[in-house]
Scaffold this motif. Structure first.
Motif, PDB file in Angstrom:
ATOM      1  N   LEU A   1       0.826  -1.215   0.000  1.00  0.00           N
ATOM      2  CA  LEU A   1       0.000   0.000   0.000  1.00  0.00           C
ATOM      3  C   LEU A   1       0.860   1.265   0.000  1.00  0.00           C
ATOM      4  CD1 LEU A   1      -2.883  -1.225   2.299  1.00  0.00           C
ATOM      5  CD2 LEU A   1      -3.006  -0.734  -0.150  1.00  0.00           C
TER       6      LEU A   1
ATOM      7  N   ILE B   1       1.396   1.718  -3.587  1.00  0.00           N
ATOM      8  CA  ILE B   1       0.169   2.257  -4.215  1.00  0.00           C
ATOM      9  C   ILE B   1       0.079   3.770  -3.962  1.00  0.00           C
ATOM     10  CG2 ILE B   1      -2.349   2.302  -3.945  1.00  0.00           C
ATOM     11  CD1 ILE B   1      -1.455  -0.050  -5.608  1.00  0.00           C
ATOM     12  N   ARG B   2       0.353   4.171  -2.733  1.00  0.00           N
ATOM     13  CA  ARG B   2       0.287   5.606  -2.406  1.00  0.00           C
ATOM     14  C   ARG B   2       1.287   6.402  -3.241  1.00  0.00           C
ATOM     15  NH1 ARG B   2       1.923   8.041   3.387  1.00  0.00           N
ATOM     16  NH2 ARG B   2       3.891   7.228   2.621  1.00  0.00           N
TER      17      ARG B   2
ATOM     18  N   LEU C   1      -4.853   3.865   4.559  1.00  0.00           N
ATOM     19  CA  LEU C   1      -4.983   2.966   3.404  1.00  0.00           C
ATOM     20  C   LEU C   1      -5.108   1.517   3.858  1.00  0.00           C
ATOM     21  CD1 LEU C   1      -2.409   4.516   0.876  1.00  0.00           C
ATOM     22  CD2 LEU C   1      -4.867   4.912   1.064  1.00  0.00           C
ATOM     23  N   ILE C   2      -4.339   1.141   4.882  1.00  0.00           N
ATOM     24  CA  ILE C   2      -4.415  -0.239   5.393  1.00  0.00           C
ATOM     25  C   ILE C   2      -5.818  -0.519   5.927  1.00  0.00           C
ATOM     26  CG2 ILE C   2      -3.610  -1.779   7.249  1.00  0.00           C
ATOM     27  CD1 ILE C   2      -0.828  -0.545   6.891  1.00  0.00           C
TER      28      ILE C   2
ATOM     29  N   TYR D   1      -8.272  -0.672   2.883  1.00  0.00           N
ATOM     30  CA  TYR D   1      -8.026  -1.824   2.015  1.00  0.00           C
ATOM     31  C   TYR D   1      -8.383  -3.129   2.736  1.00  0.00           C
ATOM     32  CZ  TYR D   1      -5.826  -4.919  -1.346  1.00  0.00           C
ATOM     33  OH  TYR D   1      -5.606  -5.902  -2.282  1.00  0.00           O
TER      34      TYR D   1
ATOM     35  N   TYR E   1       0.488  -3.393  -6.959  1.00  0.00           N
ATOM     36  CA  TYR E   1       0.309  -3.966  -5.620  1.00  0.00           C
ATOM     37  C   TYR E   1       0.932  -5.363  -5.485  1.00  0.00           C
ATOM     38  CZ  TYR E   1      -2.221  -5.666  -1.491  1.00  0.00           C
ATOM     39  OH  TYR E   1      -2.538  -6.184  -0.276  1.00  0.00           O
TER      40      TYR E   1
ATOM     41  N   TYR F   1       3.707  -6.825  -2.771  1.00  0.00           N
ATOM     42  CA  TYR F   1       3.141  -7.691  -1.731  1.00  0.00           C
ATOM     43  C   TYR F   1       3.902  -9.029  -1.688  1.00  0.00           C
ATOM     44  CZ  TYR F   1      -0.473 -10.239   0.888  1.00  0.00           C
ATOM     45  OH  TYR F   1      -1.144 -10.981   1.826  1.00  0.00           O
TER      46      TYR F   1
END
Ligand SMILES: [Mg+2]
Length: 442
Positions: A28, A31-32, A46-47, A50, A100, A104
């Motif tokens: 994330l 993503i940011r 965001l966590i 999501y 992502y 991850y």
């Protein structure tokens, strides 16, 4: 080994053996950094958003409302909506996944102490299963990525048998697959109260809640007192699996100090921070033996030489999540004037290695002078071994650097004048002894 393991323990995967929070956080963050519209958001926000989107779409998939692929797309839609962003196009969903997923996956790691726990459980007669919701292929890949696949006896997924936790049938199926017919003395370790603990209690398994942020050590859940652990080492303690402790002992005699009790019992698996293979553990054992021998002979600069190579080996064994920095002290490059003759025993198991050093004697001028310094050095050396056992390379290296500092201070200006660049010749293969251990004589 397989036939002697008669006890059973089950683990959940996501958030219990697999450190899902770390992967989420890293992905994330990426993503940011990619989406301008998210630049002002905190990673924590965001966590939270999501995780909610993930849970909702995952529930729909596990309840067979939508397909796995549809859930993968739905979570991005839910995530965007929760952030007040416009509905993503197909291309934007694709871009999201492309950013992502690689991050991850690259950041998958086990939770702290879980690899050590699995190794010690196997060595203490446990058969181990993973009982998890999700797809078998995904969970197998994940188990392999975090280094636990070869340590467990089976993985049972909800996708495989058609029921998700806490349904009692998934646990009954897992027990049957391990060839057991009793739930007595069988444990289920998980981070979800509703899926893992309720599921365990419904079939009379002993549930243990894993919660790294917990402030309590037990909790009343569904009418039962449930043990809560913050670290997997606590699980071993609860199951009375006691790790071997090495505590140096010093026996004074006129003009000398006898030192004994030094050793290490190390997991030789890819752990969260350290991957000390059997080869590296042997190398460290040899170097440590050489250091002790140099101390006995008062060859301080040679001891520094060996310790620096130990630091180098530990640094190389530290994985991407360890926070070690390669930094060598002023003793680097010293030539070694003699080879060490110190002896130790090495006992190898499938997934761990134990090293025990025999007693050695050091001549000391004064029990309150150089005798105290020697005790300090030996305690630091054992401390570094203890840190390696705890999967903490940074602390281990710190202890070794402290030893170098003491030795160089003792040596004084001579340590500067004796610097040379010729490397120490490496020793040949180590001989085997006939009693199940190997005797190292470098
Ligand atoms: Mg979980």
């Amino acid at each position: 080994m397989q036939s002697t393991r008669t006890k059973v323990i089950f683990f959940d995967m996501d958030g219990t053996l697999f450190d899902i929070d770390h992967s989420l956080r890293q992905a994330l963050s990426a993503i940011r950094d990619t989406y301008n519209a998210l630049a002002e958001k905190t990673v924590e926000e965001l966590i939270e958003k999501y995780s909610a989107a993930l849970q909702q779409s995952r529930d729909a998939y596990l309840d067979k409302v939508i397909t796995y692929e549809a859930a993968d797309t739905q979570k991005v839609h839910l995530f965007f909506a929760s952030l007040g962003l416009p509905e993503p196009s197909l291309e934007q969903v694709w871009q999201f996944h492309n950013t992502y997923k690689p991050v991850y996956s690259a950041n998958r790691r086990p939770t702290a102490g879980s690899v050590e726990a699995l190794v010690r459980l196997r060595e203490n007669g446990y058969r181990i299963g993973i009982v998890t919701d999700g797809q078998l292929q995904d969970q197998r890949e994940k188990a392999e990525a975090i280094g636990v696949l070869h340590l467990v006896d089976l993985i049972i997924t909800s996708d495989e048998i058609g029921f998700r936790k806490p349904d009692h049938r998934i646990f009954e199926y897992a027990i049957a697959r391990l060839g057991m017919n009793s739930f007595e003395n069988t444990y289920m370790i998980g981070d979800s109260v509703d899926a893992d603990i309720k599921g365990a209690l419904d079939v009379r398994l002993t549930g243990i809640l894993y919660s790294p942020t917990a402030l309590d050590s037990q909790r009343l859940l569904f009418g039962h007192t449930i043990i809560v652990i913050k670290h997997m080492a606590q699980l071993l303690g609860y199951l009375n699996i006691v790790s071997l402790q090495f505590i140096p002992r010093f026996v004074p005699a006129p003009g000398r100090l006898a030192v004994l009790g030094i050793g290490v019992d190390m997991v030789t698996e890819q752990r969260r921070c350290l991957h000390i293979t059997k080869g590296v553990s042997e190398l460290l054992a040899k170097r440590m033996g050489a250091v002790l021998d140099c101390l006995a002979q008062r060859h301080r600069l040679q001891a520094v030489y060996h310790i620096e190579r130990m630091i180098r080996a530990i640094t190389h064994a530290a994985g991407p999540y360890a926070e070690t920095t390669t930094q060598f002290s002023s003793g680097r490059g010293l030539s070694v004037l003699s080879t060490a003759t110190y002896r130790c025993h090495i006992f190898e198991r499938d997934h761990s290695t134990r090293v025990e050093y025999t007693q050695f004697n050091v001549h000391v001028h004064s029990p309150t002078g150089d005798g105290i310094a020697l005790r300090r050095i030996v305690t630091l050396l054992q401390g570094h071994y203890n840190d390696l056992m705890r999967d903490d390379p940074e602390a281990a290296i710190g202890q070794l650097r402290s030893v170098i500092q003491i030795l160089l201070e003792q040596e004084g200006p001579r340590s500067e004048s004796l610097r040379e660049s010729s490397p120490m010749p490496e020793s040949g293969p180590m001989p085997e002894s006939g009693d199940g251990s190997r005797l190292i004589d470098t």
